[in-house]
Design a protein around this motif. Structure first.
Motif, mmCIF file in Angstrom:
data_model
loop_
_atom_site.group_PDB
_atom_site.id
_atom_site.type_symbol
_atom_site.label_atom_id
_atom_site.label_comp_id
_atom_site.label_asym_id
_atom_site.label_seq_id
_atom_site.Cartn_x
_atom_site.Cartn_y
_atom_site.Cartn_z
ATOM 1 N N VAL A 1 1.983 -12.934 0.199
ATOM 2 C CA VAL A 1 1.864 -11.528 0.603
ATOM 3 C C VAL A 1 0.592 -11.346 1.419
ATOM 4 N N ALA A 2 0.690 -10.583 2.495
ATOM 5 C CA ALA A 2 -0.491 -10.162 3.253
ATOM 6 C C ALA A 2 -0.579 -8.645 3.137
ATOM 7 N N TRP A 3 -1.593 -8.179 2.416
ATOM 8 C CA TRP A 3 -1.773 -6.726 2.219
ATOM 9 C C TRP A 3 -2.554 -6.147 3.392
ATOM 10 N N ALA B 1 -0.331 -3.720 10.330
ATOM 11 C CA ALA B 1 0.838 -4.457 9.830
ATOM 12 C C ALA B 1 1.673 -4.985 10.997
ATOM 13 N N GLN B 2 1.762 -4.204 12.059
ATOM 14 C CA GLN B 2 2.518 -4.659 13.242
ATOM 15 C C GLN B 2 1.872 -5.924 13.827
ATOM 16 N N LYS C 1 5.169 -11.747 3.290
ATOM 17 C CA LYS C 1 5.630 -10.354 3.294
ATOM 18 C C LYS C 1 4.428 -9.497 3.690
ATOM 19 N N VAL C 2 4.617 -8.662 4.682
ATOM 20 C CA VAL C 2 3.526 -7.793 5.130
ATOM 21 C C VAL C 2 3.673 -6.448 4.425
ATOM 22 N N TYR D 1 6.738 -3.558 4.252
ATOM 23 C CA TYR D 1 6.739 -2.728 3.055
ATOM 24 C C TYR D 1 5.559 -1.757 3.179
ATOM 25 N N TYR D 2 5.732 -0.582 2.570
ATOM 26 C CA TYR D 2 4.625 0.369 2.470
ATOM 27 C C TYR D 2 4.578 0.825 1.019
ATOM 28 N N LEU D 3 3.512 0.469 0.316
ATOM 29 C CA LEU D 3 3.337 0.924 -1.068
ATOM 30 C C LEU D 3 2.273 2.015 -1.087
#
Ligand code: SF4
Length: 324
Positions: free
Chosen positions: A46-48, A82-83, A105-106, A134-136
């Motif tokens: 994962v890349a936050w 994120a883009q 997963k971005v 994803y947007y959390l």
């Protein structure tokens, strides 16, 4: 045919943790618990991408408790970050410099300040470009890390640093909470879901579902905030459960715009139970009970569920619109 979920009970929660013990979030923070569960389901790759919020300080180098990757961006621009990250990963894979098996997963992670207010323009652009991310949002309904100022997620009747109850404004905040779920849905997001730490299996299934959906995916996690809301930190998960039981926080998802409630309470508990449990709503009960305001809050919860009932064909018994 839909594949069976790997999450049937809480015992199916992955054991691996991507946060080391101890961090600078407040005790009982619902936001960090949601982050932790979310990461467990996504796994290690994962890349936050983060915009300013309570977690920004927690993940700061060199004291970060996080075992995965973290990119900090300016408040307004996490989806733009994120883009860039998604494009870079795609280019590296296309050139054979990164094996596809090591793709990441971005995931943008922000509080409601960035998700509902300051990052809204950049988010709309990312949804429009169909960015696969994803947007959390951990939604504690105010700007928590700067002292609990009102955001457009702050609910009607809540006190905050910028909406204290006064003689002129005895109810505190008089704005209605923005409907971020419907905002993303109406812009054509591939997947939108609400989460609660109190309903872990529902939570994990929704994150899992996102793995098979390409495009923009929003998760709004209800993030009980003992510091801003005013209650004992040990009660965070119980309070989140009460929000679901009173219908204040509906658990639902939208796939390609079609909404489905993933939990339908047969009978809603009165919202006064939820309000009374928090100091941010104390002025609705003391020194005098603001019956009209409490009834208005109950009325808007009831109206929400009656509309959902008509659209989805289930039945929910709602409380009377009076204070108890
Ligand atoms: S202010 Fe609230 S959201 Fe922020 S770390 Fe503390 S409990 Fe969590």
């Amino acid at each position: 045919m839909a594949t069976a979920s790997r999450f049937r009970t809480l015992k199916d929660m992955p054991k691996e943790d991507y946060l080391t013990p101890g961090n600078t979030m407040c005790a009982g923070c619902g936001g960090i618990l949601a982050f932790r569960i979310f990461h467990k389901v996504l796994g290690p790759n994962v890349a936050w991408v983060n915009a300013a919020g309570c977690m920004t300080i927690t993940m700061s180098y060199p004291l970060s408790p996080l075992k995965s990757n973290w990119l900090y961006t300016a408040f307004a621009s996490a989806p733009a970050g994120a883009q860039g990250l998604r494009d870079a990963l795609d280019v590296l894979i296309a050139k054979g410099k990164l094996p596809a098996s090591e793709d990441m997963k971005v995931v943008v992670v922000t509080g409601d300040g960035a998700a509902y207010d300051i990052g809204f323009q950049s988010t709309a652009g990312a949804i429009d470009r169909r960015l696969d991310f994803y947007y959390l949002c951990y939604d504690n309904e105010a700007y928590g890390n700067t002292g609990f100022q009102m955001s457009s997620s702050t609910p009607y009747g809540s006190a905050s640093k910028t909406t204290p109850p006064t003689a002129a404004f005895p109810l505190g905040n008089t704005h209605r909470k923005k409907d971020l779920f419907d905002n993303w849905r109406s812009q054509g997001a591939a997947y939108v879901a609400t989460l609660s730490n109190s309903h872990g299996v529902d939570f994990m299934k929704k994150v899992e579902k996102g793995e098979s959906v390409g495009g923009p995916k929003l998760y709004i996690a209800f993030a009980a905030c003992p510091t801003g809301w005013g209650y004992d930190p040990k009660d965070s998960v119980e309070l989140e459960k009460l929000a679901v039981q009173t219908g204040v926080w509906p658990l639902k998802e939208a796939v390609d715009g079609v909404v489905r409630h993933t939990l339908v309470p047969r009978s809603l508990a009165p919202v006064s139970q939820y309000l009374r449990a928090q100091e941010r709503f104390e002025h609705l009960f003391e020194p005098i009970e603001r019956k009209e305001a409490i009834a208005a809050i109950q009325g808007s919860v009831n109206a929400y569920w009656k509309q959902a009932e008509a659209q989805e064909g289930f039945e929910v018994k709602v409380p009377e619109e009076t204070s108890s």
